[in-house]
Design a protein around this motif. Structure first.
Motif, PDB file in Angstrom:
ATOM      1  N   CYS A  69      38.237  38.772  30.284  1.00  0.00           N
ATOM      2  CA  CYS A  69      37.526  39.933  29.761  1.00  0.00           C
ATOM      3  C   CYS A  69      37.224  40.940  30.862  1.00  0.00           C
ATOM      4  CB  CYS A  69      36.259  39.522  29.012  1.00  0.00           C
ATOM      5  SG  CYS A  69      34.807  39.205  30.024  1.00  0.00           S
ATOM      6  N   VAL A  70      36.916  42.146  30.437  1.00  0.00           N
ATOM      7  CA  VAL A  70      36.652  43.233  31.365  1.00  0.00           C
ATOM      8  C   VAL A  70      35.462  42.913  32.269  1.00  0.00           C
ATOM      9  CG1 VAL A  70      35.195  44.563  29.766  1.00  0.00           C
ATOM     10  CG2 VAL A  70      36.517  45.752  31.528  1.00  0.00           C
ATOM     11  N   TYR A  71      34.511  42.144  31.756  1.00  0.00           N
ATOM     12  CA  TYR A  71      33.321  41.802  32.544  1.00  0.00           C
ATOM     13  C   TYR A  71      33.646  40.722  33.575  1.00  0.00           C
ATOM     14  CZ  TYR A  71      31.602  44.335  28.557  1.00  0.00           C
ATOM     15  OH  TYR A  71      31.436  45.294  27.592  1.00  0.00           O
ATOM     16  N   SER A  72      34.517  39.813  33.213  1.00  0.00           N
ATOM     17  CA  SER A  72      34.990  38.815  34.169  1.00  0.00           C
ATOM     18  C   SER A  72      35.792  39.483  35.285  1.00  0.00           C
ATOM     19  CB  SER A  72      35.853  37.767  33.452  1.00  0.00           C
ATOM     20  OG  SER A  72      36.448  36.891  34.362  1.00  0.00           O
ATOM     21  N   LEU A  73      36.615  40.440  34.911  1.00  0.00           N
ATOM     22  CA  LEU A  73      37.379  41.194  35.905  1.00  0.00           C
ATOM     23  C   LEU A  73      36.428  41.932  36.847  1.00  0.00           C
ATOM     24  CD1 LEU A  73      40.010  42.333  37.084  1.00  0.00           C
ATOM     25  CD2 LEU A  73      39.972  44.059  35.254  1.00  0.00           C
TER      26      LEU A  73
ATOM     27  N   ARG B 124      33.899  42.173  42.154  1.00  0.00           N
ATOM     28  CA  ARG B 124      32.685  42.277  42.977  1.00  0.00           C
ATOM     29  C   ARG B 124      32.629  41.142  43.994  1.00  0.00           C
ATOM     30  NH1 ARG B 124      28.121  43.498  38.382  1.00  0.00           N
ATOM     31  NH2 ARG B 124      28.588  45.719  38.113  1.00  0.00           N
ATOM     32  N   HIS B 125      32.917  39.950  43.527  1.00  0.00           N
ATOM     33  CA  HIS B 125      32.912  38.768  44.398  1.00  0.00           C
ATOM     34  C   HIS B 125      33.970  38.907  45.495  1.00  0.00           C
ATOM     35  CE1 HIS B 125      32.422  34.599  45.590  1.00  0.00           C
ATOM     36  NE2 HIS B 125      33.732  34.439  45.472  1.00  0.00           N
ATOM     37  N   ARG B 126      35.144  39.353  45.117  1.00  0.00           N
ATOM     38  CA  ARG B 126      36.218  39.528  46.096  1.00  0.00           C
ATOM     39  C   ARG B 126      35.847  40.568  47.146  1.00  0.00           C
ATOM     40  NH1 ARG B 126      41.693  37.868  43.554  1.00  0.00           N
ATOM     41  NH2 ARG B 126      42.597  39.244  45.105  1.00  0.00           N
TER      42      ARG B 126
ATOM     43  N   ARG C 152      37.919  40.808  50.365  1.00  0.00           N
ATOM     44  CA  ARG C 152      39.257  40.679  49.779  1.00  0.00           C
ATOM     45  C   ARG C 152      39.575  41.883  48.902  1.00  0.00           C
ATOM     46  NH1 ARG C 152      38.999  35.385  46.600  1.00  0.00           N
ATOM     47  NH2 ARG C 152      41.187  35.838  46.214  1.00  0.00           N
ATOM     48  N   ASP C 153      40.849  42.125  48.697  1.00  0.00           N
ATOM     49  CA  ASP C 153      41.282  43.206  47.816  1.00  0.00           C
ATOM     50  C   ASP C 153      40.944  42.874  46.370  1.00  0.00           C
ATOM     51  OD1 ASP C 153      42.360  44.640  49.925  1.00  0.00           O
ATOM     52  OD2 ASP C 153      44.379  43.799  49.664  1.00  0.00           O
ATOM     53  N   ARG C 154      40.833  43.925  45.570  1.00  0.00           N
ATOM     54  CA  ARG C 154      40.586  43.725  44.139  1.00  0.00           C
ATOM     55  C   ARG C 154      41.829  43.127  43.485  1.00  0.00           C
ATOM     56  NH1 ARG C 154      43.124  47.281  41.025  1.00  0.00           N
ATOM     57  NH2 ARG C 154      43.891  49.223  41.909  1.00  0.00           N
ATOM     58  N   ILE C 155      41.655  42.594  42.323  1.00  0.00           N
ATOM     59  CA  ILE C 155      42.758  42.016  41.557  1.00  0.00           C
ATOM     60  C   ILE C 155      43.736  43.129  41.180  1.00  0.00           C
ATOM     61  CG2 ILE C 155      43.357  40.993  39.323  1.00  0.00           C
ATOM     62  CD1 ILE C 155      40.687  39.431  39.552  1.00  0.00           C
ATOM     63  N   ARG C 156      45.003  42.830  41.353  1.00  0.00           N
ATOM     64  CA  ARG C 156      46.057  43.753  40.940  1.00  0.00           C
ATOM     65  C   ARG C 156      46.770  43.123  39.752  1.00  0.00           C
ATOM     66  NH1 ARG C 156      49.733  44.998  45.651  1.00  0.00           N
ATOM     67  NH2 ARG C 156      49.595  42.753  45.917  1.00  0.00           N
ATOM     68  N   ILE C 157      46.619  43.722  38.613  1.00  0.00           N
ATOM     69  CA  ILE C 157      47.152  43.188  37.359  1.00  0.00           C
ATOM     70  C   ILE C 157      48.677  43.155  37.412  1.00  0.00           C
ATOM     71  CG2 ILE C 157      47.258  43.501  34.849  1.00  0.00           C
ATOM     72  CD1 ILE C 157      44.414  42.890  35.951  1.00  0.00           C
ATOM     73  N   GLY C 158      49.227  41.998  37.060  1.00  0.00           N
ATOM     74  CA  GLY C 158      50.668  41.892  36.879  1.00  0.00           C
ATOM     75  C   GLY C 158      51.494  41.632  38.108  1.00  0.00           C
TER      76      GLY C 158
END
Length: 187
Positions: A156-160, A165-167, A172-178
């Motif tokens: 979900c968008v809130y988990s993302l 935030r944790h990363r 660390r870099d943010r999550i990159r989708i795909g």
């Protein structure tokens, strides 16, 4: 899927995940499920991507932690739709692969599954512990072999948001989708 198939259990994959955001992430995860179901000749039901309903139900839960009330709402919503589909199409048992993740609370998932099946006479929720007997390790092994997409947050968008935030707090870099796949370099 592999364990059920090997056991001779006939089943159908019901994919209903209006919680997964953004749509790019949703489509990647859905396509991975379709690909594996096709490989094993397992029927696949693609339910609606009902994001408006999910966001409506999530109102007021935006800041809940992982495994909190928002996750219960999300599991309830998805199991309710699964149970309704099962009831309408003559299935006697529903289950979920959610519990294989060590990040999930098995009791929370199973409570939601049992609650969803309860209104339908003759329908039961099978609360099999997929983690037992090396199930979680087997999941990673299969994922690497199949070069599955490696999700980096629940969905979900809130988990993302919270994962990013944790990363950031860890430098660390943010999550990159795909871009992250098992067995492949991050590109």
């Amino acid at each position: 899927m592999e364990a059920l198939h090997a056991s001779g259990i006939e089943y159908t994959v019901f994919f209903y995940n209006p919680n997964i955001h953004p749509v790019k992430e949703y489509l990647i995860r859905k396509e991975e499920n379709i690909r594996f179901a096709d490989k094993h000749n397992v029927p696949f039901v693609d339910a609606d991507y009902d994001t408006d309903n999910w966001f409506e139900r999530a109102k007021g839960l935006e800041d809940e932690p992982e495994r909190g009330a928002r996750c219960t709402m999300c599991f309830d919503m998805r199991f309710e739709r699964t149970a309704l589909y099962a009831h309408e199409h003559g299935f006697k048992v529903i289950s979920s692969s959610l519990g294989i993740s060590r990040w999930k609370n098995m009791a929370q998932i199973n409570d939601c599954g049992h609650r969803a099946a309860a209104p339908y006479p003759g329908l039961q929720y099978w609360d099999y512990n997929w983690r037992k007997k090396g199930g979680a390790n087997r999941m990673v092994e299969i994922s690497k072999r199949e070069k599955f997409y490696q999700q980096e947050y629940c969905g979900c968008v809130y988990s993302l948001r919270d994962t990013n935030r944790h990363r950031r707090a860890q430098g660390r870099d943010r999550i990159r989708i795909g871009v992250q796949y098992y067995g492949m370099e991050d590109t």
